[in-house]
Write a protein that holds these residues in place. Structure first.
Motif, short mmCIF file in Angstrom:
data_model
loop_
_atom_site.label_atom_id
_atom_site.label_comp_id
_atom_site.label_asym_id
_atom_site.label_seq_id
_atom_site.Cartn_x
_atom_site.Cartn_y
_atom_site.Cartn_z
N UNK A 29 0.85 -1.19 0.00
CA UNK A 29 0.00 0.00 0.00
C UNK A 29 0.89 1.24 0.00
N UNK A 30 0.45 2.29 -0.68
CA UNK A 30 1.24 3.52 -0.75
C UNK A 30 1.45 4.14 0.62
N UNK A 31 0.55 3.89 1.55
CA UNK A 31 0.68 4.47 2.88
C UNK A 31 1.70 3.73 3.74
N UNK A 32 2.19 2.59 3.28
CA UNK A 32 3.18 1.82 4.03
C UNK A 32 4.59 2.16 3.55
N UNK A 33 5.50 2.48 4.46
CA UNK A 33 6.88 2.77 4.03
C UNK A 33 7.53 1.53 3.44
N UNK A 34 8.32 1.71 2.39
CA UNK A 34 8.96 0.59 1.73
C UNK A 34 10.46 0.56 1.93
N UNK A 35 11.14 1.64 1.59
CA UNK A 35 12.60 1.68 1.67
C UNK A 35 13.03 2.01 3.10
N UNK A 36 14.31 1.75 3.41
CA UNK A 36 14.81 2.13 4.74
C UNK A 36 14.64 3.63 5.02
N UNK A 37 14.82 4.47 4.01
CA UNK A 37 14.64 5.91 4.19
C UNK A 37 13.18 6.22 4.53
N UNK A 38 12.24 5.60 3.80
CA UNK A 38 10.82 5.83 4.08
C UNK A 38 10.47 5.36 5.50
N UNK A 39 11.04 4.24 5.92
CA UNK A 39 10.77 3.73 7.27
C UNK A 39 11.34 4.68 8.33
N UNK A 40 12.53 5.21 8.08
CA UNK A 40 13.14 6.16 9.02
C UNK A 40 12.31 7.44 9.10
N UNK A 41 11.82 7.92 7.95
CA UNK A 41 11.00 9.13 7.92
C UNK A 41 9.68 8.89 8.66
N UNK A 59 10.45 8.96 12.33
CA UNK A 59 10.67 10.34 12.76
C UNK A 59 9.33 11.07 12.93
N UNK A 60 8.45 10.91 11.95
CA UNK A 60 7.12 11.53 12.03
C UNK A 60 6.36 11.02 13.25
N UNK A 61 6.38 9.71 13.47
CA UNK A 61 5.66 9.11 14.60
C UNK A 61 6.17 9.70 15.92
N UNK A 62 7.49 9.76 16.09
CA UNK A 62 8.07 10.30 17.33
C UNK A 62 7.74 11.78 17.50
N UNK A 63 7.86 12.53 16.43
CA UNK A 63 7.57 13.97 16.49
C UNK A 63 6.12 14.20 16.89
N UNK A 64 5.19 13.50 16.25
CA UNK A 64 3.78 13.71 16.54
C UNK A 64 3.41 13.23 17.94
N UNK A 65 4.11 12.21 18.45
CA UNK A 65 3.82 11.70 19.80
C UNK A 65 4.39 12.60 20.89
#
Length: 140
Positions: free
Chosen positions: A62-74, A77-83
């Protein structure tokens, strides 16, 4: 949806999805694109080959799921920032100035500011940094 390979003037390569080719053109013209690695706003489309799925029966990501290591890291980062911070939207400049001047208690915030507003904050000694992603409410 269309995916483009992009590069910034610092040589970072990344990709991003856009609603259409004209949506990319409008974002580029408005200066709304930035490098996913360093935040540089000088982003251009890179030469790319067409993507062909050789195994049509393979499970699709799914497009909403991160695929590459960079996408997973981003995404992390977003999850931690928003939390761990409050989203203050377009009141960011006012909020951060108020905290800097001691008028309101300091806390972790994130929000939106025009480039010239962010530049003025930095010139005034107020530490701010751009985020490598747009707020969720503004993404498609």
């Amino acid at each position: 949806m269309i995916r483009y390979d992009l590069t910034c003037q610092n040589g970072h390569a990344f990709d991003s999805w856009f609603a259409s080719a004209s949506a990319y053109d409008a974002l580029e013209k408005a200066g709304q694109l930035s490098c996913a690695v360093c935040g540089d706003a000088r982003v251009k489309k890179a030469l790319m080959a067409p993507s062909v799925n050789e195994n049509a029966t393979a499970p699709k990501r799914r497009l909403s799921e991160p695929g590459s290591p960079l996408e997973k890291a981003m995404a992390e980062l977003r999850r931690k920032l928003e939390a761990n911070s409050d989203y203050v939207g377009d009141t960011f400049v006012r909020e951060v100035r108020s905290m800097h001047e001691g008028k309101t208690p300091e806390r972790a915030i994130h929000g939106e500011a025009r480039p010239e507003e962010a530049r003025r904050l930095i010139e005034d000694g107020i530490p701010v940094a751009p985020l490598p992603f747009a707020p969720k409410r503004r993404t498609n």
